[in-house]
Every structure is written in structure tokens, then in C-alpha cells.
Write a protein that holds these residues in place. Structure first.
Motif, PDB file in Angstrom:
ATOM      1  N   ASP A   1       0.849  -1.183   0.000  1.00 10.70           N
ATOM      2  CA  ASP A   1       0.000   0.000   0.000  1.00 10.70           C
ATOM      3  C   ASP A   1       0.885   1.233   0.000  1.00 10.70           C
ATOM      4  OD1 ASP A   1       0.799   0.381   2.706  1.00 10.70           O
ATOM      5  OD2 ASP A   1      -0.917  -0.762   3.419  1.00 10.70           O
ATOM      6  N   LEU A   2       0.268   2.398  -0.203  1.00  4.34           N
ATOM      7  CA  LEU A   2       1.017   3.639  -0.381  1.00  4.34           C
ATOM      8  C   LEU A   2       1.148   4.385   0.941  1.00  4.34           C
ATOM      9  CD1 LEU A   2      -0.566   4.898  -3.732  1.00  4.34           C
ATOM     10  CD2 LEU A   2       1.643   3.768  -3.398  1.00  4.34           C
ATOM     11  N   ASP A   3       2.379   4.564   1.375  1.00  3.77           N
ATOM     12  CA  ASP A   3       2.693   5.329   2.574  1.00  3.77           C
ATOM     13  C   ASP A   3       3.063   6.762   2.168  1.00  3.77           C
ATOM     14  OD1 ASP A   3       2.632   2.785   4.123  1.00  3.77           O
ATOM     15  OD2 ASP A   3       4.441   2.362   2.966  1.00  3.77           O
ATOM     16  N   ILE A   4       3.310   7.602   3.170  1.00  3.98           N
ATOM     17  CA  ILE A   4       3.597   8.994   2.843  1.00  3.98           C
ATOM     18  C   ILE A   4       4.635   9.574   3.793  1.00  3.98           C
ATOM     19  CG2 ILE A   4       1.730   9.946   4.277  1.00  3.98           C
ATOM     20  CD1 ILE A   4       1.319  11.986   1.929  1.00  3.98           C
ATOM     21  N   ILE A   5       5.488  10.442   3.240  1.00  2.00           N
ATOM     22  CA  ILE A   5       6.390  11.269   4.047  1.00  2.00           C
ATOM     23  C   ILE A   5       6.013  12.722   3.799  1.00  2.00           C
ATOM     24  CG2 ILE A   5       8.774  11.895   4.572  1.00  2.00           C
ATOM     25  CD1 ILE A   5       9.654   9.249   3.354  1.00  2.00           C
ATOM     26  N   ILE A   6       5.902  13.490   4.869  1.00  2.00           N
ATOM     27  CA  ILE A   6       5.548  14.909   4.790  1.00  2.00           C
ATOM     28  C   ILE A   6       6.659  15.705   5.457  1.00  2.00           C
ATOM     29  CG2 ILE A   6       3.816  16.667   5.335  1.00  2.00           C
ATOM     30  CD1 ILE A   6       1.781  14.405   5.699  1.00  2.00           C
ATOM     31  N   THR A   7       7.132  16.760   4.770  1.00  2.00           N
ATOM     32  CA  THR A   7       8.201  17.570   5.341  1.00  2.00           C
ATOM     33  C   THR A   7       7.797  19.036   5.416  1.00  2.00           C
ATOM     34  OG1 THR A   7      10.544  18.130   5.189  1.00  2.00           O
ATOM     35  CG2 THR A   7       9.352  17.949   3.111  1.00  2.00           C
TER      36      THR A   7
ATOM     37  N   SER B   1      12.838  20.599   7.499  1.00  2.00           N
ATOM     38  CA  SER B   1      13.502  21.314   6.425  1.00  2.00           C
ATOM     39  C   SER B   1      12.669  22.474   5.923  1.00  2.00           C
ATOM     40  CB  SER B   1      13.787  20.356   5.263  1.00  2.00           C
ATOM     41  OG  SER B   1      14.270  21.065   4.155  1.00  2.00           O
ATOM     42  N   ASP B   2      13.334  23.615   5.776  1.00  2.00           N
ATOM     43  CA  ASP B   2      12.753  24.728   5.048  1.00  2.00           C
ATOM     44  C   ASP B   2      13.099  24.528   3.581  1.00  2.00           C
ATOM     45  OD1 ASP B   2      11.436  27.064   4.554  1.00  2.00           O
ATOM     46  OD2 ASP B   2      13.106  28.357   5.124  1.00  2.00           O
ATOM     47  N   ALA B   3      12.144  24.768   2.682  1.00  2.00           N
ATOM     48  CA  ALA B   3      12.346  24.562   1.239  1.00  2.00           C
ATOM     49  C   ALA B   3      12.815  23.143   0.957  1.00  2.00           C
ATOM     50  CB  ALA B   3      13.333  25.582   0.685  1.00  2.00           C
ATOM     51  N   GLY B   4      12.187  22.174   1.586  1.00  2.08           N
ATOM     52  CA  GLY B   4      12.631  20.795   1.497  1.00  2.08           C
ATOM     53  C   GLY B   4      12.171  20.079   0.240  1.00  2.08           C
ATOM     54  N   GLU B   5      12.945  19.070  -0.179  1.00  3.46           N
ATOM     55  CA  GLU B   5      12.629  18.224  -1.316  1.00  3.46           C
ATOM     56  C   GLU B   5      12.860  16.770  -0.921  1.00  3.46           C
ATOM     57  OE1 GLU B   5      11.933  18.589  -5.140  1.00  3.46           O
ATOM     58  OE2 GLU B   5      10.702  19.834  -3.854  1.00  3.46           O
ATOM     59  N   LEU B   6      11.930  15.894  -1.317  1.00  2.00           N
ATOM     60  CA  LEU B   6      12.027  14.460  -1.063  1.00  2.00           C
ATOM     61  C   LEU B   6      11.721  13.699  -2.343  1.00  2.00           C
ATOM     62  CD1 LEU B   6       9.910  14.218   2.212  1.00  2.00           C
ATOM     63  CD2 LEU B   6      12.324  13.650   2.090  1.00  2.00           C
ATOM     64  N   ILE B   7      12.488  12.652  -2.633  1.00  2.00           N
ATOM     65  CA  ILE B   7      12.123  11.700  -3.668  1.00  2.00           C
ATOM     66  C   ILE B   7      12.454  10.308  -3.166  1.00  2.00           C
ATOM     67  CG2 ILE B   7      12.292  13.213  -5.671  1.00  2.00           C
ATOM     68  CD1 ILE B   7      15.107  12.202  -6.143  1.00  2.00           C
ATOM     69  N   ILE B   8      11.765   9.291  -3.699  1.00  2.00           N
ATOM     70  CA  ILE B   8      12.007   7.923  -3.275  1.00  2.00           C
ATOM     71  C   ILE B   8      12.297   7.051  -4.488  1.00  2.00           C
ATOM     72  CG2 ILE B   8      10.551   8.185  -1.233  1.00  2.00           C
ATOM     73  CD1 ILE B   8       8.417   6.508  -2.690  1.00  2.00           C
ATOM     74  N   GLY B   9      13.066   5.993  -4.257  1.00  2.00           N
ATOM     75  CA  GLY B   9      13.376   5.037  -5.307  1.00  2.00           C
ATOM     76  C   GLY B   9      14.362   4.007  -4.780  1.00  2.00           C
ATOM     77  N   ASP B  10      14.470   2.898  -5.463  1.00  2.00           N
ATOM     78  CA  ASP B  10      15.364   1.826  -5.060  1.00  2.00           C
ATOM     79  C   ASP B  10      16.760   2.108  -5.603  1.00  2.00           C
ATOM     80  OD1 ASP B  10      16.589  -0.490  -4.288  1.00  2.00           O
ATOM     81  OD2 ASP B  10      15.429  -1.810  -5.607  1.00  2.00           O
TER      82      ASP B  10
ATOM     83  N   VAL C   1      15.170   6.788   0.364  1.00  2.00           N
ATOM     84  CA  VAL C   1      14.727   8.187   0.400  1.00  2.00           C
ATOM     85  C   VAL C   1      15.912   9.118   0.217  1.00  2.00           C
ATOM     86  CG1 VAL C   1      13.666   9.997   1.814  1.00  2.00           C
ATOM     87  CG2 VAL C   1      12.766   7.657   1.897  1.00  2.00           C
ATOM     88  N   LEU C   2      15.783  10.054  -0.710  1.00  2.00           N
ATOM     89  CA  LEU C   2      16.757  11.127  -0.889  1.00  2.00           C
ATOM     90  C   LEU C   2      16.112  12.422  -0.429  1.00  2.00           C
ATOM     91  CD1 LEU C   2      19.545  12.018  -2.053  1.00  2.00           C
ATOM     92  CD2 LEU C   2      18.361  12.427  -4.224  1.00  2.00           C
ATOM     93  N   GLN C   3      16.770  13.126   0.497  1.00  2.00           N
ATOM     94  CA  GLN C   3      16.226  14.359   1.056  1.00  2.00           C
ATOM     95  C   GLN C   3      17.234  15.493   0.905  1.00  2.00           C
ATOM     96  OE1 GLN C   3      15.498  14.484   5.319  1.00  2.00           O
ATOM     97  NE2 GLN C   3      14.031  16.167   5.132  1.00  2.00           N
ATOM     98  N   TYR C   4      16.808  16.565   0.242  1.00  2.00           N
ATOM     99  CA  TYR C   4      17.540  17.824   0.199  1.00  2.00           C
ATOM    100  C   TYR C   4      16.711  18.848   0.980  1.00  2.00           C
ATOM    101  CZ  TYR C   4      20.947  16.632  -3.518  1.00  2.00           C
ATOM    102  OH  TYR C   4      21.972  16.097  -4.253  1.00  2.00           O
ATOM    103  N   GLY C   5      17.395  19.779   1.640  1.00  2.21           N
ATOM    104  CA  GLY C   5      16.651  20.807   2.353  1.00  2.21           C
ATOM    105  C   GLY C   5      17.566  21.787   3.050  1.00  2.21           C
ATOM    106  N   GLU C   6      16.993  22.548   3.965  1.00  2.10           N
ATOM    107  CA  GLU C   6      17.729  23.580   4.686  1.00  2.10           C
ATOM    108  C   GLU C   6      17.300  23.579   6.148  1.00  2.10           C
ATOM    109  OE1 GLU C   6      16.957  27.313   2.717  1.00  2.10           O
ATOM    110  OE2 GLU C   6      16.860  26.311   0.769  1.00  2.10           O
TER     111      GLU C   6
END
Length: 475
Positions: free
Chosen positions: A108-114, A141-150, A159-164
Motif C-alpha cells: 500500500d502507499l505510505d507517505i512522508i511529509i516535510t 527542512s525549510d524549502a525541502g525536497e524528497l524523492i524515493i526510489g530503489d 529516500v533522498l532528502q535535500y533541504g535547509e
């Protein structure tokens, strides 16, 4: 600077009278009951495992109860009608970014919120109730970015996370998944962090693993780009042969736009001097990219973009949303149809938006991808895909180029290996302003036309009746 069209009515008139009509969207009436918000994120997926596509939204504005908007889940009845599903999300400040996917391998589909005060992982119970997991190491994170992949090829989503952490402390972190939704920060991955970062996974050299493309700015407010090659196990090294230049990207779309088996890139946002810019980069298969100079896409900012097959012809069309130079009222949402051979034509115009987010999915179960756009001007709107689908359409076999485009009225048209018998140019009202018959084995034509600045439609016709069209921008 090109004098772009400054009226939405002008743009809509041009699109409806002069452009291709294979793709057609209608504003939903009545509108489904979802949040009227702007900015933030809107994601689509089957959240309750009932076979239809649901929505999760975040953004700025008020929710359905007149309170400050928060992440909200809307379940689909299968026909594109939505019902708010109550959740127990934590209190997030400002606009949230979200990512949706199966993170604990339970199908099922989970979620990450930043947000700047917290980044949370919520596990789906399979029926669209999201349960907070407080064990994750993700950073607020301020101005955060998240992407997921294997990224390491072990069958689960990392999970790859960029942010401030603040304006002087950007970060770029990779977290490996243990297969059950437990995450550990990678220790030997060195990625350059950017302010206002945008990131996407991309297979740069067509070897089947997830490389990284990132844009942002440094502490001196200079545009940056970063590309990293994956060795297949989640170990990354700098990839320096791409020819992709620094940009203040606001949205990145990755996909095989020309059906040649490798992944191309569309960005919108700003160039290094902060002027609006929209660029389609074509991949040669080895991660070396060439900017396609013949596209009809306006240069935009405060933008969003997406790849999707809107007409079910097995190629990727393009959605562009944002503002031309000058800001409001020079706003638009335009669908560009992919004609093949890296040719695109504006096919339909939706309501203009500013600071937008979008999601694309078949929401009413008719087999065609619909569009949801939220933004500052008109909040949230659903557009039903009313395209007439008749199978894979026959693509024109007239490869041609026009340059320079944009032009001051002097330009060159070239074509190869085909007999062209007619060149036509129409204005924004569909009126013919130029026509010339072509005889013999001519393969090019130089033109000079004296017309007002704006958007025009250039049409090339062959002897067998086939034709291809392209937008001509005249300054």
C-alpha cells in the motif's frame, strides 16, 4: 526580451482556433469537493486499495472547514467524486512537501511529509488511515525536497532528502530502507547541498539504476546543478559530462520524451541570471544532453510542469503551468501534444495559475489521464480529459526545423527527405497571413514577415496531404 502574450483570453483564443485538437480538457462542473489551496503539494494514488485513484493535498489557504489548511486525504468513489477522510497528521508549519509510495513493502502507499518544523513518515494501514512512525531519521527542512526510489537494487524504496535547516545550512542526505520502512542515513555518500533545491532520480546512461539530478543555488545566490552517477548499489560519484547548465529550477520532469529508450529532462524556472526559462534536454543515451532549441514552450517562472500521455498514443505529452515575464496576468496552463520526432504543438489551454502544483491521473475511470491544478490565482481546479481516443495516431512524416525561434521576423525553414508543397502561417485568430507553394526538390526556405509581436502557427504540408505544425514566437 520576447514580448509574450499578456492576456489569457488572447492565449485561449489562439489555442482553440489555431492549434491541434487531438487533446481536449474541460473544467469539471461541478468541481469535486477538495481543498482550495495554493503552492504545497498534491499527489494521486490508490490510497485505500479499492482500484480507483485518490488524492492527498497540502498547501496554503483554508481547508473545507474554514480552518488553516493541513495535509488532507480525499477518497474517490470511482467516478471522480471525493470524500474527506479524517486523519491524525501532526501539526506542520507553512507549506508542506510530500512523497507517496510503498515504503514498508506491504503493498500500500505510505507517505512522508516535510516542513520546516518536522519531517514525518506515516504508514498506511491499507485502508487510507495513516499512522505516524516516530523512529525515522529524516530532518525538518525549510524549502525541502524528497524523492524515493530503489537506489541500491535491493527491492525497496530508499529516500533522498535535500533541504535547509536554515538559510545558511543546506543538506543533502540519502537514507537506505531496510525493507520494512526502517531507515538509516548513508555514511559514504557525498552530495553537494543547495539552497532552494529541486531533485529527481534519472537513469543518465541507460544502465538501469537511479542516478541523481539536482538544481539549486549557493550562498551567493548563483544557480547550481549537480549530477551523480549510481554504481548500482547506491554509491554515487560526480557525473560531469552531461552538458546540463545551472538553473533555478522550480520543477523537473524526467522521461523518455522521444521514445528512443533513454530519459530526457524538462525544467522550468530561471536561468543563471534569474530570467524565466523553460528547457527540454534530449539525452543521447550516454548522459550527454542537448538543449532542444526548436520547442514552442514559453519561458516561465512560478511554475510547474509534467510529462504524461494525455491522448493514449504511447508518447509523453507535456503540461506547463506558470507565468511569463512580468508575472500576473501573463499566466497560463497549456498542454503540448507530442507529435513525434521532437515536435510539439500547443493542444489545449486550461485556466492560468501562479505558484502552482499539479497531479495527473485517471480520476473518473474512463481510461484517460485527468489534471488537478492548485495555485494562487484560482485555488484548486479539476480538468476532465475529454480527448477522443482512436488508438495510436499516425505521426506526420515531415521532419523539419525552423530557426531562429524566437525570431524578429527573419527565419529559415529546412526539411529533408520529403516533398513539401505548401508553407502557411496563421495569426492568433486563425487568420492566414502567409502562404507559399513549394515546387521541385526544394529543401529549405528563408522567410521575412513583418507582423506584430506574438505567437503564430507555422504549418508545413506535404504532397500526400500530411502536415505538421509548430509555434512561431515573433518578438
Amino acid at each position: 526580451m520576447i514580448k509574450y502574450i499578456s492576456s489569457i483570453i488572447f492565449t485561449v483564443s489562439f489555442l482553440m482556433q489555431g492549434f491541434a485538437q487531438d487533446i481536449n480538457f474541460n473544467l469539471a462542473d461541478p468541481q469535486p469537493l477538495i481543498q482550495e489551496v495554493y503552492s504545497g503539494s498534491i499527489l494521486s494514488g490508490d490510497l485505500d486499495n479499492d482500484g480507483d485513484i485518490d488524492l492527498i493535498q497540502s498547501g496554503l489557504g483554508e481547508n473545507l472547514m474554514g480552518q488553516s489548511a493541513e495535509p488532507s486525504v480525499f477518497l474517490n468513489d470511482g467516478s471522480g467524486n471525493f470524500i474527506l477522510e479524517e486523519q491524525n497528521f501532526n501539526n506542520f508549519f507553512t507549506t508542506e512537501r510530500m512523497v507517496l509510495g510503498d515504503l514498508d513493502n506491504d503493498e500500500d502507499l505510505d507517505i512522508i511529509i516535510t516542513s520546516y518544523n518536522r519531517t514525518d513518515f506515516y504508514r498506511n494501514d491499507g485502508q487510507a488511515q495513516f499512522i505516524y512512525d516516530d523512529s525515522t531519521p529524516f530532518l525538518p527542512s525549510d524549502a525541502g525536497e524528497l524523492i524515493i526510489g530503489d537506489v541500491d537494487g535491493d527491492g525497496d524504496n530508499d529516500v533522498l532528502q535535500y533541504g535547509e535547516l536554515d538559510a545558511s545550512n543546506p543538506f543533502a542526505l540519502l537514507f537506505f530502507n531496510d525493507g520494512s520502512g526502517g531507515f538509516t542515513q548513508a555514511q559514504n555518500v557525498n552530495l553537494t547541498s543547495f539552497l532552494s533545491a529541486k531533485i529527481e532520480f534519472i537513469d543518465l546512461e541507460s544502465d538501469g539504476d537511479l542516478d541523481i539530478l539536482s538544481f539549486g543555488k549557493n550562498e551567493n545566490d548563483e544557480a547550481q546543478v549537480g549530477l551523480y552517477e549510481n554504481d548500482g548499489s547506491g554509491n554515487y560519484s560526480v557525473f560531469s559530462n552531461s552538458n546540463i547548465t545551472p538553473h533555478f529550477a522550480e520543477e523537473i520532469s524526467v522521461g523518455d520524451i522521444d521514445n528512443d529508450g533513454d530519459e530526457d529532462v524538462l525544467i522550468s524556472g530561471g536561468s543563471d541570471d534569474s530570467t524565466p526559462k523553460t528547457i527540454l534536454y534530449i539525452n543521447n543515451g550516454n548522459g550527454n544532453f542537448i538543449e532542444l532549441m526548436t520547442t514552442p514552450f514559453p519561458d516561465i517562472f512560478a511554475s510547474s510542469n509534467a510529462f504524461a500521455d494525455f491522448d493514449n498514443d504511447n508518447d509523453l505529452d507535456i503540461l506547463l503551468i506558470g507565468s511569463m515575464d512580468g508575472g500576473i496576468p501573463n499566466i497560463f496552463s497549456i498542454v503540448f501534444e507530442n507529435l513525434g520526432n521532437n515536435n510539439f504543438i500547443a493542444a489545449d489551454s486550461l485556466g492560468g495559475e501562479y505558484i502552482p502544483a499539479n497531479t495527473i491521473a485517471d480520476l473518473n475511470g474512463d481510461g484517460k489521464k485527468d489534471i488537478v491544478i492548485q495555485g494562487f490565482v484560482d485555488d484548486t481546479n479539476v480538468y476532465w480529459n475529454e480527448s477522443v481516443i482512436s488508438g495510436i495516431k499516425e505521426i506526420s512524416n515531415i521532419p523539419f526545423s525552423v530557426f531562429p525561434n524566437p525570431t524578429n521576423g527573419q527565419f529559415q525553414i529546412e526539411w529533408k527527405e520529403v516533398d513539401v508543397n505548401k508553407i502557411e502561417i496563421m495569426d492568433q485568430y486563425g487568420r492566414l497571413i502567409y502562404r507559399e507553394s513549394i515546387e521541385g526538390e526544394q529543401v529549405s526556405k528563408s522567410l521575412e514577415i513583418d507582423v506584430p509581436s506574438g505567437l503564430y502557427l507555422l504549418k508545413i504540408s506535404g504532397e500526400t496531404g500530411n502536415s505538421v505544425e509548430r509555434i512561431l514566437l515573433i518578438n
